[in-house]
Design a protein around this motif. Sequence first.
Motif, PDB file in Angstrom:
ATOM      1  N   ARG A 375       0.840  -1.210   0.000  1.00 59.70           N
ATOM      2  CA  ARG A 375       0.000   0.000   0.000  1.00 59.70           C
ATOM      3  C   ARG A 375       0.871   1.254   0.000  1.00 59.70           C
ATOM      4  NH1 ARG A 375      -3.528  -1.367   3.993  1.00 59.70           N
ATOM      5  NH2 ARG A 375      -2.480  -0.215   5.650  1.00 59.70           N
ATOM      6  N   ARG A 377       3.872   1.468  -1.269  1.00 60.29           N
ATOM      7  CA  ARG A 377       4.449   1.603  -2.611  1.00 60.29           C
ATOM      8  C   ARG A 377       3.443   2.248  -3.568  1.00 60.29           C
ATOM      9  NH1 ARG A 377       6.853  -4.552  -2.733  1.00 60.29           N
ATOM     10  NH2 ARG A 377       8.871  -4.124  -1.709  1.00 60.29           N
ATOM     11  N   ALA A 378       2.188   1.835  -3.485  1.00 56.13           N
ATOM     12  CA  ALA A 378       1.156   2.411  -4.352  1.00 56.13           C
ATOM     13  C   ALA A 378       0.991   3.903  -4.071  1.00 56.13           C
ATOM     14  CB  ALA A 378      -0.171   1.678  -4.147  1.00 56.13           C
ATOM     15  N   ARG A 381       3.800   5.831  -5.577  1.00 56.96           N
ATOM     16  CA  ARG A 381       3.639   5.969  -7.039  1.00 56.96           C
ATOM     17  C   ARG A 381       2.560   6.982  -7.406  1.00 56.96           C
ATOM     18  NH1 ARG A 381       4.153   0.169  -6.764  1.00 56.96           N
ATOM     19  NH2 ARG A 381       1.871  -0.013  -6.873  1.00 56.96           N
ATOM     20  N   GLY A 382       1.798   7.436  -6.422  1.00 61.92           N
ATOM     21  CA  GLY A 382       0.756   8.427  -6.692  1.00 61.92           C
ATOM     22  C   GLY A 382      -0.578   7.837  -7.068  1.00 61.92           C
ATOM     23  N   GLU A 383      -0.789   6.560  -6.828  1.00 65.03           N
ATOM     24  CA  GLU A 383      -2.062   5.928  -7.183  1.00 65.03           C
ATOM     25  C   GLU A 383      -3.186   6.449  -6.290  1.00 65.03           C
ATOM     26  OE1 GLU A 383      -1.817   1.687  -7.299  1.00 65.03           O
ATOM     27  OE2 GLU A 383       0.109   1.688  -8.388  1.00 65.03           O
ATOM     28  N   ARG A 384      -4.360   6.623  -6.891  1.00 65.34           N
ATOM     29  CA  ARG A 384      -5.521   7.161  -6.153  1.00 65.34           C
ATOM     30  C   ARG A 384      -6.536   6.056  -5.892  1.00 65.34           C
ATOM     31  NH1 ARG A 384      -5.341  12.903  -4.830  1.00 65.34           N
ATOM     32  NH2 ARG A 384      -3.514  13.671  -5.976  1.00 65.34           N
ATOM     33  N   ARG A 385      -6.113   5.004  -5.234  1.00 69.48           N
ATOM     34  CA  ARG A 385      -6.994   3.881  -4.948  1.00 69.48           C
ATOM     35  C   ARG A 385      -7.915   4.206  -3.778  1.00 69.48           C
ATOM     36  NH1 ARG A 385      -2.409  -0.742  -4.577  1.00 69.48           N
ATOM     37  NH2 ARG A 385      -3.189  -0.661  -2.441  1.00 69.48           N
ATOM     38  N   TRP A 392      -4.699  10.572   0.870  1.00 67.77           N
ATOM     39  CA  TRP A 392      -4.847  11.712  -0.028  1.00 67.77           C
ATOM     40  C   TRP A 392      -5.772  12.791   0.535  1.00 67.77           C
ATOM     41  CZ3 TRP A 392      -1.278  12.211  -3.434  1.00 67.77           C
ATOM     42  CH2 TRP A 392      -0.679  11.092  -4.012  1.00 67.77           C
ATOM     43  N   ARG A 404       3.699  11.813   0.500  1.00 69.31           N
ATOM     44  CA  ARG A 404       4.030  10.867  -0.576  1.00 69.31           C
ATOM     45  C   ARG A 404       5.518  10.905  -0.881  1.00 69.31           C
ATOM     46  NH1 ARG A 404       5.517  10.653  -5.427  1.00 69.31           N
ATOM     47  NH2 ARG A 404       5.576  12.925  -5.613  1.00 69.31           N
TER      48      ARG A 404
END
Length: 623
Positions: A375, A377-378, A381-385, A392, A404
């Motif tokens: 989580r 790592r995601a 990477r800037g992922e918006r899960r 966020w 981040r």
Amino acid sequence: MGASLTAAEREAARAADRRDRALRSAGAGWRTRGVVHTPPELARFVARSVDRVLSRGLGCPAGLADRRVWLVDPACGPGAFLAAALAVARRRRSVPGRVLGLDVDPDAVRSAEAIVGPAMARAGWPARLRCADTLASLSPFGEAPDDDARVVVVGNPPWAGRTANRDAALVGALLEDFRRDPDGRRLAERKIGVLSDDYVRFFRWAAEVARRSPGGAAVGLVTNASFVDGPVHRGMRGALARWFDGIDVIDLGGSALVARDGSADDNVFGVRPGVAVTIAWRSTPEDGAARVRYVALRGSRADKLERLGRLGARSFAPVACAPPRFDFRPAGSPLPSAFGRFLSLADAMPFHREGVQTNRDAIAVDADRGRLVERLRAFARGERREDLRAAWTPSGHYDPDRARRAVARALERDPDGAFGELVRPIAYRPFDDRWFCPVPRLCHRPRPALLRALGPGSPALLTVRKDRGQRPWTHFGVARHVPDNCWLSTRSSCRTRAFPLWTPEGEPNLAPEVAIGWSDRLGLPIDPLSFVEYAIAFLASRRYRAEFDEALHHDYPRLPEPPDAESFRRVRDAGRAIVRAFDAPASGEEVEVGHVRVTCTALARAVRASDAPVSALLSLALD
């Protein structure tokens, strides 16, 4: 009381409701500004109480309408307190000498001008309403009070821990009085920042304005109730007790931050902290010792507001406001005198810290180490899960982009979390160890010093400094990882504190008076581990907790010194069994730890076994 409200009081209440809705709809601003609007019944109670003080104690027969009264509301909003003051004194022939309402919000001042201004003009009251920074001056009226003036300060100032008045240098300097004991020594407190809350700043301002009133003064404030018995607020209480002749505290309860006994207790404002009304007065320029009285109202909001109208002198209980704590709340059952002579755990183990506070467990904590690393790592990477929503979401003290970048840097240095920079074990709840991310930009308070102190496999004693809750004190535990600050309780008034065996520098965390003094007197070595085993036996003892429940709710636990080596060994051995039980829980019988009932036969057996030697030692210590 509500049926007798005047048109100005009702309209001020409606304007406050409109202002409150507007602030809430604007987002988090209403919280950061600390604006909580006062029910008209509560404002009327404050006005009536101050009016009574003026007429009975300060030589003003006409009360609020006496020509010698200089009345100011330092955060007037739409004018609830000014309207209440006018309502209380509206049928008297005289008028006060000065009436002033101040607020930093120009919209609030315009509302007050429209609502209270005309009513005061019709009554002949000399009212002025100004948009101004109250804390910038100790001369709110623009002139020094007359020699026979009675300055009166009433209102409900902002409640905001993250103050918007940090640059108010004048009051900031005056706050130093609240940070010292009566002898002038600065309080040895790490969390001294709670004395910078806006309501504390306005309290200090009101007290100073009152002290500068040569003919006497009265103060009636509605505030956060944390100062009534908070350990860090003892300097504040001691100063107020010196500066005023009398102090009445009306504790309206309603805190969502304490554990309750199951009975209903509404908050009159609908906020999380408890509420208190303080009525204070001084008749001479000389300092002395205040007579302090206290009353607590519990129940529904409507019931509390109704009971305010019936409070009389017999409703209050006298308070022995004395050093070192200067509590404004009466003590419960009398404490055995021996307890004060016991050794404070905080003195015995000088290094101790509150547990970890992430402020976003959903992203920073997980029971599965690999899932937490993935989580993070995601997030890097800037992922918006969906499972990264908390990461966020910005707040006043959290910037997602900075967090981040900090996590990304930690991943570069510790890609798999193997070195403890990206993830570390955490004692999340009793018998519930997890993993957390100690990266400061993501984790609000990762407690790096405590992380350094807790070496591999080294146990720490867990307890609390204070518990404002209504349930019996059961706050003890042992953990071998850094604890979450909610390990013992999720209430912010009862944070878990860790007492590790070692300091962050690797030195034994045991005061010389114990390590050397006890060793010499008992003729056996006393190290941090044996002391923790000795201490946990007391904290786990039901007899000890029952006898000292009142004191344990108010400060760090205190422990009697062992009278001889054999007594120490017996208690230490009982504590050793409890430490082992925390390490190796077994399902079965229930035992209470903090605010949590856990199923653990081994711990229940160990706690029961500790009762006999501990009670024997207590009887010796109390003799």
